[in-house]
Write an enzyme that holds these catalytic residues in place. Structure first.
Site, short mmCIF file in Angstrom:
data_model
loop_
_atom_site.label_atom_id
_atom_site.label_comp_id
_atom_site.label_asym_id
_atom_site.label_seq_id
_atom_site.Cartn_x
_atom_site.Cartn_y
_atom_site.Cartn_z
N ASP A 28 0.83 -1.21 0.00
CA ASP A 28 0.00 0.00 0.00
C ASP A 28 0.86 1.26 0.00
O ASP A 28 1.96 1.27 0.58
CB ASP A 28 -0.92 -0.02 1.23
N ASN A 76 -11.00 -2.31 -5.37
CA ASN A 76 -10.24 -1.30 -6.12
C ASN A 76 -10.93 -0.86 -7.42
O ASN A 76 -10.56 0.16 -8.01
CB ASN A 76 -8.82 -1.75 -6.40
C1 IPE Z 1 -5.38 -2.64 -0.22
O1 IPE Z 1 -5.08 -1.31 -0.29
C2 IPE Z 1 -5.34 -3.26 -1.58
C3 IPE Z 1 -4.02 -3.35 -2.20
C4 IPE Z 1 -2.90 -2.99 -1.67
C5 IPE Z 1 -4.02 -3.92 -3.52
P1 IPE Z 1 -6.20 -0.19 -0.45
O2 IPE Z 1 -5.50 1.10 -0.57
O3 IPE Z 1 -7.14 -0.56 -1.53
O4 IPE Z 1 -6.99 -0.30 0.93
P2 IPE Z 1 -7.82 0.79 1.73
O5 IPE Z 1 -8.82 1.37 0.79
O6 IPE Z 1 -6.86 1.82 2.20
O7 IPE Z 1 -8.42 0.04 2.87
C1 IPE Z 2 -1.70 0.24 -3.36
O1 IPE Z 2 -1.41 1.60 -3.37
C2 IPE Z 2 -1.89 -0.32 -4.74
C3 IPE Z 2 -3.30 -0.60 -5.10
C4 IPE Z 2 -4.32 -0.55 -4.29
C5 IPE Z 2 -3.54 -1.00 -6.48
P1 IPE Z 2 -2.56 2.69 -3.31
O2 IPE Z 2 -2.90 3.11 -4.70
O3 IPE Z 2 -3.71 2.22 -2.49
O4 IPE Z 2 -1.80 3.86 -2.56
P2 IPE Z 2 -2.45 4.94 -1.58
O5 IPE Z 2 -3.08 4.20 -0.46
O6 IPE Z 2 -3.46 5.71 -2.39
O7 IPE Z 2 -1.31 5.79 -1.15
MG MG Z 3 -4.10 2.44 -0.51
#
Ligand code: IPE
Ligand code: IPE
Ligand code: MG
Length: 249
Positions: A28, A76
């Site tokens: 993340d 997502n």
């Molecule tokens: C979890 O991260 C999913 C992945 C890393 C692929 P998210 O960014 O989607 O999770 P939330 O929304 O912060 O809970």
């Molecule tokens: C995790 O990084 C990757 C995916 C969920 C695909 P994020 O895109 O959630 O990164 P933040 O949480 O917005 O920083």
């Molecule tokens: Mg995230």
């Protein structure tokens, strides 16, 4: 010998005999990494994919047998069309690179999650990559794509109900082992260690069944900034935890 540096810049050592067999990572922070640099989200996801390359190599070097990474969740899809397209295009590129070098690698790649809603060409790349790496004997890299823990459990329960309806099981025969056979992670040991980067302290629907007794390690760094040394630090924390599984030491 697995040396690393702790936060005080002291050199430390990992216990080579206590490396987790299975490490799961919620990768993340790609979005925040890009925002901090005033870059589009896709640049963050690209940096995230590069971090994954480095960390899988580090895990191989440490002798980890299973590395499961959360790349795209069932939730997502709520993101903008532009961001999703960016992620899917990077995924195509990543899978293509992997397919090209599969011959020289000893990593077995396996996808968990429901790939049916992904574009057909990506599904084909996945099938090809899994086929090409199926006989590999090195680390198992499980990539979670359109994965959700609840979705996985529902799919497993659906298949199990079908088996019961066909008389292959009596309802009272269903225990943990029977359900586990229908999970995407069938025959994979549960992760001993779950790492989440970016400072968020939640599970976000990852491996709900499998992490019942995993040690959780929340790391402040954003995923693209996560290094081999950070991985070793997380393992070090794991090695210094007392795992009781509900019993007593
Ligand atoms: C979890 O991260 C999913 C992945 C890393 C692929 P998210 O960014 O989607 O999770 P939330 O929304 O912060 O809970
Ligand atoms: C995790 O990084 C990757 C995916 C969920 C695909 P994020 O895109 O959630 O990164 P933040 O949480 O917005 O920083
Ligand atoms: Mg995230």
């Amino acid at each position: 010998m697995f040396p690393f540096f702790n936060n005080n810049k002291e050199q430390m050592e990992l216990d080579e005999k206590n490396i987790p067999k299975h490490i799961a990572i919620i990768m993340d922070g790609n979005g925040r990494w890009a925002s901090k640099r005033a870059l589009p989200k896709k640049a963050g996801h690209k940096a995230g994919a590069q971090a994954l390359e480095k960390i899988s190599q580090a895990a191989i070097d440490l002798g980890v047998q299973h590395l499961t990474v959360y790349a795209f969740s069932t939730e997502n899809w709520k993101r903008s069309e532009e961001e999703i397209k960016g992620i899917m295009d990077l995924l195509r590129e990543y899978l293509k690179n992997y397919i090209e070098r599969a011959k020289n690698d000893n990593v077995r790649v396996h996808i968990i999650g429901n790939i049916l809603p992904l574009d057909k060409d990506i599904q084909q790349q996945i099938i090809e990559l899994e086929r090409l790496t199926n006989e590999k004997t090195g680390m198992n890299l499980h990539i979670a794509l359109n994965y959700g823990g609840r979705d996985e459990l529902l799919r497993a329960i659906g298949k199990l109900s079908q088996a019961v309806a066909e008389g292959r099981y009596a309802p009272e025969e269903i225990g943990e082992k029977e359900l586990e056979q229908y999970l995407d992670t069938a025959n994979i040991p549960d992760p001993e260690l779950l790492i989440r980067t970016s400072g968020e302290q939640r599970i976000s629907n990852f491996l709900l069944w499998q992490i019942a007794y995993s040690e959780l390690c929340f790391v402040e760094k954003l995923w693209p900034d996560f290094t081999e040394n950070d991985l070793k630090q997380a393992i070090y924390h794991y090695q210094n935890r007392e795992r009781r599984f509900g019993g007593r030491k």
